[in-house]
Design an enzyme around this catalytic site. Sequence first.
Site, PDB file in Angstrom:
ATOM      1  N   SER A 121       0.821  -1.209   0.000  1.00 18.32           N
ATOM      2  CA  SER A 121       0.000   0.000   0.000  1.00 18.32           C
ATOM      3  C   SER A 121       0.851   1.254   0.000  1.00 18.32           C
ATOM      4  O   SER A 121       1.996   1.262   0.470  1.00 18.32           O
ATOM      5  CB  SER A 121      -0.900   0.019   1.236  1.00 18.32           C
ATOM      6  OG  SER A 121      -1.757  -1.085   1.243  1.00 18.32           O
TER       7      SER A 121
HETATM    8  N1  SAH Z   1      -1.285  -4.610   3.813  1.00 20.53           N
HETATM    9  C1  SAH Z   1      -0.429  -4.618   2.667  1.00 20.53           C
HETATM   10  C2  SAH Z   1      -1.195  -4.394   1.380  1.00 20.53           C
HETATM   11  C3  SAH Z   1      -1.550  -5.658   0.721  1.00 20.53           C
HETATM   12  S1  SAH Z   1      -2.478  -5.530  -0.782  1.00 20.53           S
HETATM   13  C4  SAH Z   1       0.655  -3.575   2.874  1.00 20.53           C
HETATM   14  O1  SAH Z   1       1.037  -3.338   4.005  1.00 20.53           O
HETATM   15  O2  SAH Z   1       1.187  -3.045   1.934  1.00 20.53           O
HETATM   16  C5  SAH Z   1      -3.904  -6.460  -0.348  1.00 20.53           C
HETATM   17  C6  SAH Z   1      -3.722  -7.901   0.013  1.00 20.53           C
HETATM   18  O3  SAH Z   1      -5.003  -8.433   0.315  1.00 20.53           O
HETATM   19  C7  SAH Z   1      -3.149  -8.793  -1.085  1.00 20.53           C
HETATM   20  O4  SAH Z   1      -2.003  -9.416  -0.625  1.00 20.53           O
HETATM   21  C8  SAH Z   1      -4.273  -9.818  -1.341  1.00 20.53           C
HETATM   22  O5  SAH Z   1      -3.795 -11.126  -1.633  1.00 20.53           O
HETATM   23  C9  SAH Z   1      -5.018  -9.793  -0.015  1.00 20.53           C
HETATM   24  N2  SAH Z   1      -6.412 -10.251  -0.031  1.00 20.53           N
HETATM   25  C10 SAH Z   1      -7.362 -10.058  -0.975  1.00 20.53           C
HETATM   26  N3  SAH Z   1      -8.520 -10.644  -0.604  1.00 20.53           N
HETATM   27  C11 SAH Z   1      -8.303 -11.209   0.624  1.00 20.53           C
HETATM   28  C12 SAH Z   1      -9.119 -11.967   1.529  1.00 20.53           C
HETATM   29  N4  SAH Z   1     -10.386 -12.275   1.282  1.00 20.53           N
HETATM   30  N5  SAH Z   1      -8.549 -12.366   2.699  1.00 20.53           N
HETATM   31  C13 SAH Z   1      -7.251 -12.080   2.996  1.00 20.53           C
HETATM   32  N6  SAH Z   1      -6.445 -11.385   2.167  1.00 20.53           N
HETATM   33  C14 SAH Z   1      -6.962 -10.956   0.997  1.00 20.53           C
END
Ligand code: SAH
Length: 219
Positions: free
Chosen positions: A69
């Site tokens: 993010s």
């Molecule tokens: N928190 C991260 C951003 C990750 S992007 C950071 O610190 O940068 C969003 C993430 O959500 C991705 O890795 C994706 O695989 C995950 N995701 C999407 N749907 C999900 C679900 N239903 N349960 C858990 N994770 C999920």
Amino acid sequence: MKSEQLGIGMTSQRARNRLVAKLREMGIRSETVLELIRTVPRHLFVDEALSSRAYENTALPIGHGQTISQPFVVAQMTEVLLTTGPLQSVLEIGAGCGYQSAILARLVSKVYAIERLATLANKLRSRLHKLDLGNVRVRHGDGRLGWPEMAPFDAILVAAASVDIPQSLLSQLNIGGRLVIPVGAVGAQDLMLLTRTSEGFTEERLDRVSFVPLLEGTG
Ligand code: SAH
């Protein structure tokens, strides 16, 4: 030696201070959050090839079509949870590379992090272990279902956009607990803050945002 020297440049204090100044300008007020953005090593959460860009205020690819993010959004979500009530136990959904988990781990006693992609969840475990962040528990699963065994939580942070607000998440909040979640389809998402009260829930729209979608099931 050369790559070490490069490393110092890429992860320099100057780049981090510049990022903090930018976030301050964009409206982040919490000194605690700004200090965490300055000190948590974001370059360790992206591929080495991208580490020169780690302290830019942008989302970056982390593989599997997912992103780390944007620092502003991480700061904004963290700040809103920190300034709206007690924060001891937090459920994080969509942990990805674990940058947000690491920020939360420095603030609260227990972080429960769920990631739906097994490869990312496994990488995340070893990264958090290396960084000595022992207060984060990682689960490979569908975060839409929450983590009932560990509920209730003071806060739930969702880092992927949902078309609706999953009811199971609302039911896993303490009274006074907050859910921060991007809601809407690609290109039209609102960052929402929901607070559980003794009578029900209050709802506030915080900002327009752009997240990858919250998907059903695991991968
Ligand atoms: N928190 C991260 C951003 C990750 S992007 C950071 O610190 O940068 C969003 C993430 O959500 C991705 O890795 C994706 O695989 C995950 N995701 C999407 N749907 C999900 C679900 N239903 N349960 C858990 N994770 C999920």
